[in-house]
Design a protein around this motif. Structure first.
Motif, PDB file in Angstrom:
ATOM      1  N   LEU A 131       0.891  -1.268   0.044  1.00 30.50           N
ATOM      2  CA  LEU A 131       0.047  -0.103   0.023  1.00 30.50           C
ATOM      3  C   LEU A 131       0.939   1.128  -0.099  1.00 30.50           C
ATOM      4  N   ASP A 132       1.844   1.138   0.708  1.00 29.47           N
ATOM      5  CA  ASP A 132       2.991   2.383   0.682  1.00 29.47           C
ATOM      6  C   ASP A 132       3.147   2.707  -0.649  1.00 29.47           C
ATOM      7  N   ARG A 133       3.785   1.789  -1.521  1.00 31.31           N
ATOM      8  CA  ARG A 133       4.216   1.754  -2.860  1.00 31.31           C
ATOM      9  C   ARG A 133       3.115   2.567  -3.543  1.00 31.31           C
ATOM     10  N   ALA A 134       1.904   1.920  -3.397  1.00 28.43           N
ATOM     11  CA  ALA A 134       0.585   2.469  -4.253  1.00 28.43           C
ATOM     12  C   ALA A 134       0.515   3.994  -3.773  1.00 28.43           C
ATOM     13  N   LEU A 135       0.717   4.389  -2.261  1.00 30.46           N
ATOM     14  CA  LEU A 135       0.489   5.753  -1.882  1.00 30.46           C
ATOM     15  C   LEU A 135       1.464   6.711  -2.384  1.00 30.46           C
ATOM     16  N   SER A 136       2.944   6.075  -2.519  1.00 30.94           N
ATOM     17  CA  SER A 136       3.970   7.137  -2.815  1.00 30.94           C
ATOM     18  C   SER A 136       4.138   7.426  -4.315  1.00 30.94           C
ATOM     19  N   THR A 137       3.665   6.186  -5.176  1.00 32.81           N
ATOM     20  CA  THR A 137       3.719   6.710  -6.637  1.00 32.81           C
ATOM     21  C   THR A 137       2.210   6.517  -7.262  1.00 32.81           C
ATOM     22  N   HIS A 200     -16.864  -3.497   2.911  1.00 31.99           N
ATOM     23  CA  HIS A 200     -16.403  -5.010   3.770  1.00 31.99           C
ATOM     24  C   HIS A 200     -15.108  -5.087   3.437  1.00 31.99           C
ATOM     25  N   LEU A 201     -14.339  -4.996   2.359  1.00 34.59           N
ATOM     26  CA  LEU A 201     -13.029  -5.402   2.031  1.00 34.59           C
ATOM     27  C   LEU A 201     -12.031  -4.216   2.762  1.00 34.59           C
ATOM     28  N   ARG A 202     -12.599  -3.006   2.309  1.00 32.05           N
ATOM     29  CA  ARG A 202     -11.761  -1.996   2.981  1.00 32.05           C
ATOM     30  C   ARG A 202     -11.557  -1.932   4.459  1.00 32.05           C
ATOM     31  N   ARG A 203     -12.941  -2.186   5.240  1.00 34.24           N
ATOM     32  CA  ARG A 203     -12.905  -2.573   6.470  1.00 34.24           C
ATOM     33  C   ARG A 203     -11.839  -3.839   7.138  1.00 34.24           C
ATOM     34  N   VAL A 204     -11.797  -4.873   6.231  1.00 37.64           N
ATOM     35  CA  VAL A 204     -10.786  -5.928   6.431  1.00 37.64           C
ATOM     36  C   VAL A 204      -9.347  -5.371   6.200  1.00 37.64           C
TER      37      VAL A 204
ATOM     38  N   GLY B   3      -3.448  -2.009  11.964  1.00 35.21           N
ATOM     39  CA  GLY B   3      -4.393  -0.894  11.972  1.00 35.21           C
ATOM     40  C   GLY B   3      -3.969   0.324  12.336  1.00 35.21           C
ATOM     41  N   LYS B   4      -2.640   0.411  12.408  1.00 32.19           N
ATOM     42  CA  LYS B   4      -2.007   1.695  13.053  1.00 32.19           C
ATOM     43  C   LYS B   4      -2.203   2.821  12.219  1.00 32.19           C
ATOM     44  N   ASN B   5      -2.051   2.548  10.700  1.00 31.33           N
ATOM     45  CA  ASN B   5      -2.140   3.695   9.431  1.00 31.33           C
ATOM     46  C   ASN B   5      -3.506   3.837   8.886  1.00 31.33           C
ATOM     47  N   ALA B   6      -4.474   2.854   9.598  1.00 29.30           N
ATOM     48  CA  ALA B   6      -5.571   2.863   8.971  1.00 29.30           C
ATOM     49  C   ALA B   6      -6.425   3.842   8.714  1.00 29.30           C
ATOM     50  N   ARG B   7      -6.645   5.111   9.289  1.00 35.34           N
ATOM     51  CA  ARG B   7      -7.333   6.078   9.623  1.00 35.34           C
ATOM     52  C   ARG B   7      -6.883   7.079   8.382  1.00 35.34           C
ATOM     53  N   GLU B   8      -5.439   7.035   8.033  1.00 37.57           N
ATOM     54  CA  GLU B   8      -5.153   8.038   6.959  1.00 37.57           C
ATOM     55  C   GLU B   8      -5.184   7.739   5.585  1.00 37.57           C
ATOM     56  N   ILE B   9      -5.316   6.336   5.496  1.00 38.79           N
ATOM     57  CA  ILE B   9      -5.489   5.967   4.151  1.00 38.79           C
ATOM     58  C   ILE B   9      -6.785   6.211   3.496  1.00 38.79           C
ATOM     59  N   PRO B  10      -6.558   6.803   2.423  1.00 39.37           N
ATOM     60  CA  PRO B  10      -7.807   7.147   1.376  1.00 39.37           C
ATOM     61  C   PRO B  10      -8.470   6.177   0.819  1.00 39.37           C
ATOM     62  N   LYS B  13      -7.313   4.665  -2.392  1.00 43.57           N
ATOM     63  CA  LYS B  13      -6.119   3.817  -2.399  1.00 43.57           C
ATOM     64  C   LYS B  13      -6.710   2.291  -1.928  1.00 43.57           C
ATOM     65  N   LEU B  14      -7.619   2.298  -1.031  1.00 46.58           N
ATOM     66  CA  LEU B  14      -7.813   0.886  -0.551  1.00 46.58           C
ATOM     67  C   LEU B  14      -8.804   0.189  -1.427  1.00 46.58           C
ATOM     68  N   ASP B  15      -9.407   0.991  -2.168  1.00 41.48           N
ATOM     69  CA  ASP B  15     -10.148   0.149  -3.162  1.00 41.48           C
ATOM     70  C   ASP B  15      -9.405  -0.325  -4.341  1.00 41.48           C
ATOM     71  N   ARG B  16      -8.172   0.486  -4.528  1.00 39.83           N
ATOM     72  CA  ARG B  16      -7.212   0.046  -5.790  1.00 39.83           C
ATOM     73  C   ARG B  16      -6.404  -1.246  -5.255  1.00 39.83           C
ATOM     74  N   LEU B  17      -6.125  -1.163  -3.770  1.00 39.17           N
ATOM     75  CA  LEU B  17      -5.415  -2.306  -3.249  1.00 39.17           C
ATOM     76  C   LEU B  17      -6.466  -3.532  -3.066  1.00 39.17           C
ATOM     77  N   ALA B  18      -7.821  -3.189  -3.029  1.00 41.47           N
ATOM     78  CA  ALA B  18      -8.703  -4.427  -2.905  1.00 41.47           C
ATOM     79  C   ALA B  18      -8.942  -4.942  -4.336  1.00 41.47           C
ATOM     80  N   THR B  19      -8.891  -4.301  -5.264  1.00 46.08           N
ATOM     81  CA  THR B  19      -8.997  -4.873  -6.674  1.00 46.08           C
ATOM     82  C   THR B  19      -7.755  -5.637  -7.069  1.00 46.08           C
TER      83      THR B  19
END
Lengths: 209, 145
Positions: A131-137, A200-204, B3-10, B13-19
């Motif tokens: 996720l860090d890679r996704a956020l930085s680039t 749900h997946l975001r929550r997970v 879960g420490k960074n969870a609140r700052e993640i837009p 981005k989470l949706d892209r990671l989920a995909t």
């Protein structure tokens, strides 16, 4: 293996040579009692059914089981398949396969070993790094792969319906209308399910990041 | 731990990671499908399963008939019990009715010379043989004295 109805098959054979026969013609021959026609349908469509099953289940045995069961169900339901129906034979077969996958996902959720799919801290770190890679680039996130095992463990936390919808949308690339046809759900149900599944997946993910 | 960074993640981005995760879970799908498709005995197994299920459906017909019969057993037993109870009831009451209608039965004796002596005798009373036995027994007792 022999079908109970037995009508003359020769007329259909004479009209259409095997190579050019459509699925509907083969279905008619199976209905008339020609078992070899069903084998041809199997050979023609098993890769497609296998692809559908493999989207949901990583294990070969599970995929084989879905493929076999799909064709067995199709065989006994051939009388309900209408050739002139809007769905082609391939789409009809896919419906059966998707429904069987859904049933199997539900069964897996109920099994006790399902709870054993714990995510280790190492795997959570891998996810965080990804996720860090996704956020930085702004690079294409999808080009880098999360390990399949980790992905499977994360998806195992979703309901069967959520997992079905997300897989059909994101992995298979189906439209809402196509998913509605495959699952027999209404389009609005598919949309609501997809929305809930993403939430749900975001929550997970938040839980493990 | 988690879960420490969870609140700052837009969310985006989470949706892209989920995909990405959903696709990763399905990424070997085609390979699996191809290997399954190349399995040489797959159709043989499908055919065997169809045959087995057909046989099971045939057996199910018998089983269904047996199940119906099994479900009918209590009903049939109840009917039989009722029928027996009714038979016993009417049999007993019929017999007592017949007895009460003719509390006496005619005992005809044709041993006399043309004279038919008819004795009305209560059916609940002693028979002639029993009376005779009693008389004989009493005589014996007296002779012993």
């Amino acid at each position: 293996m022999r079908r109970q109805k037995s009508q003359p098959v020769e007329t259909v054979d004479a009209l259409q040579p095997h190579e050019e026969e459509s699925d509907d013609a083969l279905v008619r021959r199976v209905r008339a009692g020609d078992e070899s026609a069903f084998e041809r349908l199997f050979e023609r469509h098993r890769a497609r059914v296998g692809r559908v099953a493999a989207r949901f289940f990583p294990r070969r045995e599970a995929v084989e089981e879905i493929v076999q069961e799909t064709f067995v169900k199709a065989y006994f339901a051939l009388d309900t398949y209408a050739g002139a129906h809007a769905a082609s034979f391939a789409a009809w077969l896919s419906q059966i396969a998707v429904n069987l996958c859904y049933d199997e996902l539900r069964r897996q959720r109920r099994r006790p070993q399902h709870a054993e799919t714990n995510i280790t801290e190492e795997e959570a770190q891998q996810l965080g790094a990804r996720l860090d890679r996704a956020l930085s680039t702004e690079s294409n996130v999808e080009s880098d792969l999360v390990s399949r095992d980790l992905a499977a463990k994360l998806l195992a936390r979703l309901d069967a319906e959520d997992r079905l919808v997300l897989t059909l949308l994101d992995a298979e690339g189906h439209s809402v209308a196509e998913i509605a046809e495959l699952t027999g759900w209404s389009q609005s149900k598919v949309k609501v399910r997809a929305h809930r599944a993403r939430a749900h997946l975001r929550r997970v993910l938040r839980k493990y990041l | 731990m988690f879960g420490k960074n969870a609140r700052e993640i837009p969310e985006e981005k989470l949706d892209r990671l989920a995909t990405e995760i959903v696709r990763a879970a399905a990424c070997r799908g085609d390979e699996e499908a191809e290997s399954v498709a190349s399995s040489p005995f797959l159709y043989t197994r499908v055919a065997a399963r169809i045959e087995e299920r057909r046989r099971a459906q045939g057996d199910e017909g018998w089983l269904a008939a047996l199940a119906v019969a099994w479900r009918a057993v209590p009903a049939m037993a109840l009917v039989a019990a009722l029928a027996s109870a009714l038979l016993l009831w009417f049999g007993v009451s019929g017999a007592t009715g017949a007895q009460s209608q003719s509390g006496f039965e005619a005992i005809s004796d044709t041993r006399g010379t043309g004279v038919v002596s008819t004795v009305l005798s209560d059916t609940g009373s002693l028979s002639r043989e029993e009376v005779l036995q009693i008389v004989v027994y009493r005589d014996e007792l007296e002779s012993h004295k």
